[in-house]
Design a protein around this motif. Structure first.
Motif, PDB file in Angstrom:
ATOM      1  N   TYR A  39       7.398  10.912  -6.233  1.00 50.83           N
ATOM      2  CA  TYR A  39       5.970  10.877  -6.577  1.00 50.83           C
ATOM      3  C   TYR A  39       5.559  12.161  -7.291  1.00 50.83           C
ATOM      4  O   TYR A  39       4.845  12.125  -8.300  1.00 50.83           O
ATOM      5  N   THR A  40       6.007  13.307  -6.796  1.00 54.44           N
ATOM      6  CA  THR A  40       5.614  14.589  -7.405  1.00 54.44           C
ATOM      7  C   THR A  40       6.130  14.712  -8.834  1.00 54.44           C
ATOM      8  O   THR A  40       5.448  15.279  -9.692  1.00 54.44           O
ATOM      9  N   ASP A  41       7.325  14.186  -9.092  1.00 58.39           N
ATOM     10  CA  ASP A  41       7.870  14.236 -10.452  1.00 58.39           C
ATOM     11  C   ASP A  41       7.077  13.326 -11.389  1.00 58.39           C
ATOM     12  O   ASP A  41       6.819  13.678 -12.547  1.00 58.39           O
ATOM     13  N   LEU A  42       6.712  12.148 -10.888  1.00 58.40           N
ATOM     14  CA  LEU A  42       5.891  11.245 -11.695  1.00 58.40           C
ATOM     15  C   LEU A  42       4.559  11.900 -12.036  1.00 58.40           C
ATOM     16  O   LEU A  42       4.094  11.842 -13.186  1.00 58.40           O
ATOM     17  N   HIS A  43       3.955  12.516 -11.061  1.00 56.30           N
ATOM     18  CA  HIS A  43       2.652  13.151 -11.298  1.00 56.30           C
ATOM     19  C   HIS A  43       2.768  14.274 -12.319  1.00 56.30           C
ATOM     20  O   HIS A  43       1.892  14.450 -13.169  1.00 56.30           O
ATOM     21  N   ALA A  44       3.864  15.036 -12.269  1.00 57.64           N
ATOM     22  CA  ALA A  44       4.057  16.146 -13.208  1.00 57.64           C
ATOM     23  C   ALA A  44       4.240  15.653 -14.639  1.00 57.64           C
ATOM     24  O   ALA A  44       3.822  16.322 -15.593  1.00 57.64           O
ATOM     25  N   ASP A  45       4.858  14.479 -14.812  1.00 58.25           N
ATOM     26  CA  ASP A  45       5.150  13.980 -16.153  1.00 58.25           C
ATOM     27  C   ASP A  45       4.148  12.942 -16.641  1.00 58.25           C
ATOM     28  O   ASP A  45       4.371  12.285 -17.664  1.00 58.25           O
ATOM     29  N   LEU A  66       7.072  -5.049  -9.237  1.00 62.85           N
ATOM     30  CA  LEU A  66       7.549  -4.291 -10.395  1.00 62.85           C
ATOM     31  C   LEU A  66       8.327  -3.051  -9.989  1.00 62.85           C
ATOM     32  O   LEU A  66       9.154  -2.555 -10.766  1.00 62.85           O
ATOM     33  N   ALA A  67       8.053  -2.522  -8.822  1.00 66.86           N
ATOM     34  CA  ALA A  67       8.706  -1.298  -8.357  1.00 66.86           C
ATOM     35  C   ALA A  67       8.898  -1.366  -6.849  1.00 66.86           C
ATOM     36  O   ALA A  67       8.210  -2.116  -6.144  1.00 66.86           O
ATOM     37  N   THR A  68       9.843  -0.585  -6.369  1.00 68.04           N
ATOM     38  CA  THR A  68      10.077  -0.457  -4.936  1.00 68.04           C
ATOM     39  C   THR A  68      10.101   1.023  -4.561  1.00 68.04           C
ATOM     40  O   THR A  68      10.315   1.895  -5.415  1.00 68.04           O
ATOM     41  N   ARG A  69       9.886   1.283  -3.296  1.00 69.22           N
ATOM     42  CA  ARG A  69       9.916   2.643  -2.764  1.00 69.22           C
ATOM     43  C   ARG A  69      10.975   2.704  -1.678  1.00 69.22           C
ATOM     44  O   ARG A  69      11.039   1.833  -0.810  1.00 69.22           O
ATOM     45  N   ARG A  70      11.834   3.718  -1.738  1.00 70.39           N
ATOM     46  CA  ARG A  70      12.879   3.862  -0.725  1.00 70.39           C
ATOM     47  C   ARG A  70      13.105   5.336  -0.440  1.00 70.39           C
ATOM     48  O   ARG A  70      12.717   6.209  -1.225  1.00 70.39           O
ATOM     49  N   ALA A  78      14.051  12.362   0.521  1.00 68.58           N
ATOM     50  CA  ALA A  78      12.745  12.209  -0.127  1.00 68.58           C
ATOM     51  C   ALA A  78      12.552  10.744  -0.496  1.00 68.58           C
ATOM     52  O   ALA A  78      13.512   9.992  -0.674  1.00 68.58           O
ATOM     53  N   HIS A  79      11.300  10.322  -0.600  1.00 66.01           N
ATOM     54  CA  HIS A  79      11.003   8.969  -1.058  1.00 66.01           C
ATOM     55  C   HIS A  79      10.992   8.942  -2.578  1.00 66.01           C
ATOM     56  O   HIS A  79      10.491   9.867  -3.231  1.00 66.01           O
ATOM     57  N   VAL A  80      11.557   7.893  -3.133  1.00 66.12           N
ATOM     58  CA  VAL A  80      11.565   7.715  -4.587  1.00 66.12           C
ATOM     59  C   VAL A  80      11.068   6.322  -4.926  1.00 66.12           C
ATOM     60  O   VAL A  80      11.157   5.388  -4.107  1.00 66.12           O
ATOM     61  N   TYR A  81      10.569   6.189  -6.127  1.00 66.67           N
ATOM     62  CA  TYR A  81      10.154   4.897  -6.668  1.00 66.67           C
ATOM     63  C   TYR A  81      11.141   4.500  -7.757  1.00 66.67           C
ATOM     64  O   TYR A  81      11.626   5.345  -8.514  1.00 66.67           O
ATOM     65  N   GLU A  82      11.406   3.216  -7.848  1.00 70.38           N
ATOM     66  CA  GLU A  82      12.290   2.723  -8.903  1.00 70.38           C
ATOM     67  C   GLU A  82      11.871   1.316  -9.303  1.00 70.38           C
ATOM     68  O   GLU A  82      11.228   0.593  -8.533  1.00 70.38           O
TER      69      GLU A  82
END
Length: 220
Positions: A39-45, A66-70, A78-82
């Motif tokens: 989430y933090t990387d998405l917010h930064a970009d 459309l996306a999943t969180r794991r 850490a949690h990531v979205y894909e």
């Protein structure tokens, strides 16, 4: 989760816009085409998006398949979205929007944010159209580095920073050249022949691109 908003029209375009027509959704898809992201990387970009808006859009994308969180295994933890397969199917939509938007790009405005990897999808298309085969190509711009996976059937289409391991080719160019190639104003082979793209590496992709450079000198 907030209730789904709908155009309430029995039309495939309207149904698609029900899922991806909200502000930021397709740009989140653009970021997730690089693979799982925190989430933090998405917010930064995604400069300009609020934390609440990003969280809401990600929840909507999970709800709509459309996306999943794991959670990553230790030591990441850490949690990531894909993207799901359904989310990845939006690649042609993004590419078509990018091609349509070339005429709107114009000159970069003082307020325009820029990330090097935003050139990844249009440059990937240019590499595929050049017919140089499949492989990993590392791209170096003054704004930063990224790498693309040419001919990838699945998995990430691009990544941030230098390629892991030895890439099949390295390209060094400036953002003006990358913009011209992205807009379709300059063919990649012509950019290599014109000396605007420096090619290095020993892979088949690098050799194919250097053939264009050799033609440049032969015609000089």
């Amino acid at each position: 989760m907030s209730p789904r908003r709908s155009y309430d029209q029995f039309c495939s375009a309207a149904r698609a816009l029900d899922a991806v027509g909200d502000r930021w959704t397709l740009l989140i898809v653009r970021e997730l085409l690089a693979g799982p992201r925190r989430y933090t990387d998405l917010h930064a970009d995604l400069p300009g998006v609020s934390t609440d808006m990003l969280a809401s859009r990600l929840k909507d994308m999970e709800r709509d398949g459309l996306a999943t969180r794991r959670r990553l295994p230790p030591p990441g933890a850490a949690h990531v979205y894909e993207l799901t397969y359904r989310g990845r199917e939006l690649l042609p939509v993004l590419r078509a929007l990018g091609e349509w938007g070339q005429a709107e790009l114009g000159e970069r405005r003082p307020t325009d944010a820029l990330r090097a990897h935003w050139f990844a999808l249009p440059l990937l298309r240019a590499l595929e159209e050049a017919g140089i085969g499949a492989g990993v190509v590392e791209v170096r711009l003054e704004e930063g580095d990224f790498h693309v996976h040419v001919g990838a059937a699945d998995g990430p289409l691009y990544g941030y920073g230098p390629a892991p391991g030895e890439p099949d080719a390295r390209l060094a160019l400036d953002s003006a050249t990358c913009t011209a190639v992205s807009r379709g104003e300059l063919g990649l082979a012509d950019a290599v022949r014109g000396g605007r793209v420096e090619v290095s590496g020993d892979g088949a992709v690098a050799k194919a691109l250097r053939e264009a450079e050799a033609l440049r000198w032969a015609g000089a």
